[in-house]
Design a protein around this motif. Structure first.
Motif, PDB file in Angstrom:
ATOM      1  N   ILE A 255       0.834  -1.207   0.000  1.00 51.04           N
ATOM      2  CA  ILE A 255       0.000   0.000   0.000  1.00 51.04           C
ATOM      3  C   ILE A 255       0.868   1.256   0.000  1.00 51.04           C
ATOM      4  O   ILE A 255       0.527   2.268  -0.627  1.00 51.04           O
ATOM      5  CB  ILE A 255      -0.959  -0.024   1.200  1.00 51.04           C
ATOM      6  CG1 ILE A 255      -1.998  -1.139   1.029  1.00 51.04           C
ATOM      7  CG2 ILE A 255      -1.647   1.316   1.385  1.00 51.04           C
ATOM      8  CD1 ILE A 255      -2.913  -1.321   2.220  1.00 51.04           C
ATOM      9  N   GLU A 256       2.001   1.208   0.702  1.00 54.86           N
ATOM     10  CA  GLU A 256       2.863   2.384   0.775  1.00 54.86           C
ATOM     11  C   GLU A 256       3.524   2.712  -0.560  1.00 54.86           C
ATOM     12  O   GLU A 256       4.046   3.816  -0.733  1.00 54.86           O
ATOM     13  CB  GLU A 256       3.939   2.176   1.842  1.00 54.86           C
ATOM     14  CG  GLU A 256       3.401   2.228   3.269  1.00 54.86           C
ATOM     15  CD  GLU A 256       4.491   2.055   4.302  1.00 54.86           C
ATOM     16  OE1 GLU A 256       5.614   1.669   3.900  1.00 54.86           O
ATOM     17  OE2 GLU A 256       4.233   2.306   5.491  1.00 54.86           O
ATOM     18  N   GLU A 257       3.522   1.772  -1.505  1.00 58.81           N
ATOM     19  CA  GLU A 257       4.174   1.994  -2.793  1.00 58.81           C
ATOM     20  C   GLU A 257       3.217   2.477  -3.880  1.00 58.81           C
ATOM     21  O   GLU A 257       3.610   2.602  -5.031  1.00 58.81           O
ATOM     22  CB  GLU A 257       4.847   0.695  -3.259  1.00 58.81           C
ATOM     23  CG  GLU A 257       5.967   0.229  -2.336  1.00 58.81           C
ATOM     24  CD  GLU A 257       6.524  -1.116  -2.744  1.00 58.81           C
ATOM     25  OE1 GLU A 257       6.003  -1.702  -3.723  1.00 58.81           O
ATOM     26  OE2 GLU A 257       7.480  -1.584  -2.097  1.00 58.81           O
ATOM     27  N   ILE A 258       1.967   2.760  -3.546  1.00 57.73           N
ATOM     28  CA  ILE A 258       0.991   3.158  -4.566  1.00 57.73           C
ATOM     29  C   ILE A 258       1.234   4.599  -5.014  1.00 57.73           C
ATOM     30  O   ILE A 258       1.907   5.379  -4.337  1.00 57.73           O
ATOM     31  CB  ILE A 258      -0.453   3.013  -4.045  1.00 57.73           C
ATOM     32  CG1 ILE A 258      -0.703   3.990  -2.884  1.00 57.73           C
ATOM     33  CG2 ILE A 258      -0.746   1.583  -3.633  1.00 57.73           C
ATOM     34  CD1 ILE A 258      -2.139   4.036  -2.433  1.00 57.73           C
ATOM     35  N   ASP A 259       0.641   4.940  -6.157  1.00 60.01           N
ATOM     36  CA  ASP A 259       0.671   6.305  -6.660  1.00 60.01           C
ATOM     37  C   ASP A 259      -0.295   7.159  -5.834  1.00 60.01           C
ATOM     38  O   ASP A 259      -1.498   6.853  -5.774  1.00 60.01           O
ATOM     39  CB  ASP A 259       0.265   6.313  -8.135  1.00 60.01           C
ATOM     40  CG  ASP A 259       0.253   7.708  -8.735  1.00 60.01           C
ATOM     41  OD1 ASP A 259       0.761   8.638  -8.075  1.00 60.01           O
ATOM     42  OD2 ASP A 259      -0.259   7.864  -9.855  1.00 60.01           O
ATOM     43  N   PRO A 260       0.179   8.205  -5.166  1.00 59.53           N
ATOM     44  CA  PRO A 260      -0.718   9.004  -4.311  1.00 59.53           C
ATOM     45  C   PRO A 260      -1.690   9.889  -5.088  1.00 59.53           C
ATOM     46  O   PRO A 260      -2.574  10.495  -4.485  1.00 59.53           O
ATOM     47  CB  PRO A 260       0.252   9.841  -3.480  1.00 59.53           C
ATOM     48  CG  PRO A 260       1.461   9.986  -4.344  1.00 59.53           C
ATOM     49  CD  PRO A 260       1.570   8.700  -5.123  1.00 59.53           C
ATOM     50  N   GLY A 261      -1.538   9.992  -6.406  1.00 58.86           N
ATOM     51  CA  GLY A 261      -2.370  10.896  -7.191  1.00 58.86           C
ATOM     52  C   GLY A 261      -3.864  10.655  -7.058  1.00 58.86           C
ATOM     53  O   GLY A 261      -4.617  11.587  -6.711  1.00 58.86           O
ATOM     54  N   PRO A 262      -4.353   9.423  -7.322  1.00 59.16           N
ATOM     55  CA  PRO A 262      -5.798   9.185  -7.190  1.00 59.16           C
ATOM     56  C   PRO A 262      -6.336   9.452  -5.790  1.00 59.16           C
ATOM     57  O   PRO A 262      -7.447   9.981  -5.639  1.00 59.16           O
ATOM     58  CB  PRO A 262      -5.937   7.703  -7.574  1.00 59.16           C
ATOM     59  CG  PRO A 262      -4.758   7.423  -8.446  1.00 59.16           C
ATOM     60  CD  PRO A 262      -3.655   8.270  -7.895  1.00 59.16           C
ATOM     61  N   SER A 263      -5.559   9.126  -4.771  1.00 59.87           N
ATOM     62  CA  SER A 263      -6.015   9.381  -3.401  1.00 59.87           C
ATOM     63  C   SER A 263      -6.132  10.877  -3.138  1.00 59.87           C
ATOM     64  O   SER A 263      -7.101  11.333  -2.506  1.00 59.87           O
ATOM     65  CB  SER A 263      -5.037   8.745  -2.402  1.00 59.87           C
ATOM     66  OG  SER A 263      -4.971   7.344  -2.575  1.00 59.87           O
ATOM     67  N   GLU A 264      -5.155  11.641  -3.611  1.00 60.22           N
ATOM     68  CA  GLU A 264      -5.217  13.091  -3.420  1.00 60.22           C
ATOM     69  C   GLU A 264      -6.411  13.691  -4.164  1.00 60.22           C
ATOM     70  O   GLU A 264      -7.062  14.628  -3.675  1.00 60.22           O
ATOM     71  CB  GLU A 264      -3.914  13.726  -3.910  1.00 60.22           C
ATOM     72  CG  GLU A 264      -2.701  13.388  -3.069  1.00 60.22           C
ATOM     73  CD  GLU A 264      -2.799  13.923  -1.661  1.00 60.22           C
ATOM     74  OE1 GLU A 264      -3.531  14.931  -1.452  1.00 60.22           O
ATOM     75  OE2 GLU A 264      -2.172  13.336  -0.752  1.00 60.22           O
TER      76      GLU A 264
END
Length: 276
Positions: free
Chosen positions: A173-182
């Protein structure tokens, strides 16, 4: 004389980099430490090839009593197949029943999805505890609580697998792309909506692959748990050894080998499908 030649004559020699010498010293220290550690380990564990060679007669006698394997259907093969099925079910339930707790700890124990620092540290501590205690110790504890049988093995695997799988999932989970979450957070999405719609979709294939890996490991672990009374084929193998029925033990080991190969092939096939 040209200007380039003058620069070449007047250029001072570059001193050797000190970093290379320091790196060599560090490597030397590590190698010496490893050698010393292995010398101490060999002495403390009484590792001796000579002792193994001297015990060759006992090993030969053991193998002669184990071959040929006992293939009687009613007395050996059918009980071994039934016990192997129980071993498989222990591994299956120990894996799937730990999914909710593993997923929750993975979300809380990931820097990208943890609500706050306190929840993050507590979740990491819980996962560390469940990983640190071996599944066989959990099995001994649950055997005293619920008695002998496969239920104790399932509970032991649930506890241990929660720590291991939660740790593996949190790292994914820590390696995901933060873009969609933001983007979802900016749009006013709640934490649960962000996790469900932005976090898990990005890591679903990775989480499933890790789940299959843990299922493979748990099936093998459930064999060992049987040796301490948690049911399955391990219990039969332990009984065969104690009663000196080595030919029956060999049959049971062959059945276990077939089970492990089948589980390996199944896991590999599913992981290949996920990679497509």
């Amino acid at each position: 004389m040209s200007r380039t030649a003058e620069q070449t004559r007047t250029r001072r020699p570059v001193p050797p980099a000190s970093g290379g010498r320091g790196r060599t010293t560090a490597v030397t220290v590590v190698v010496v430490a490893l050698v010393v550690a292995h010398v101490v380990a060999v002495r403390e564990t009484e590792f001796s090839l000579a002792a193994l060679f001297e015990g060759r007669e006992g090993m030969a006698r053991f193998l002669s009593e184990a071959f040929p394997p006992d293939l009687s259907w009613s007395e050996t093969v059918r009980p071994a197949l039934e016990a192997t099925g129980i071993t498989l079910w222990i591994g299956l339930l120990g894996t799937t029943f730990s999914i909710p707790t593993s997923a929750l700890l993975a979300v809380w124990g990931s820097r990208t999805t943890a609500p706050n620092a306190v929840v993050y540290q507590v979740s990491r501590a819980i996962m560390s505890f469940f990983r640190a205690v071996p599944d066989i110790v959990f099995a001994l504890i649950f055997v005293t609580a619920v008695g002998l049988g496969p239920f104790a093995g399932v509970l032991a695997l649930i506890c241990h697998n929660t720590g291991v799988m939660g740790k593996l999932w949190s790292e994914s989970i820590e390696e995901i792309d933060p873009g969609p979450s933001e983007a979802l957070r900016t749009a006013g999405g709640s934490r649960a909506q962000i996790v469900a719609n932005a976090t898990f979709p990005q890591v679903s294939a990775s989480l499933l692959g890790l789940l299959l890996y843990r299922f493979d490991v748990n099936v093998r672990s459930s064999l060992v748990l049987g040796l301490v009374g948690a049911g399955g084929i391990g219990l039969l193998i332990n009984q065969s050894i104690k009663s000196f029925q080595f030919d029956a033990m060999l049959t049971q080991i062959i059945v276990v080998l077939v089970l492990v190969i089948v589980v390996d092939l199944f896991s590999a096939a599913v992981r290949r499908r996920l990679a497509l």
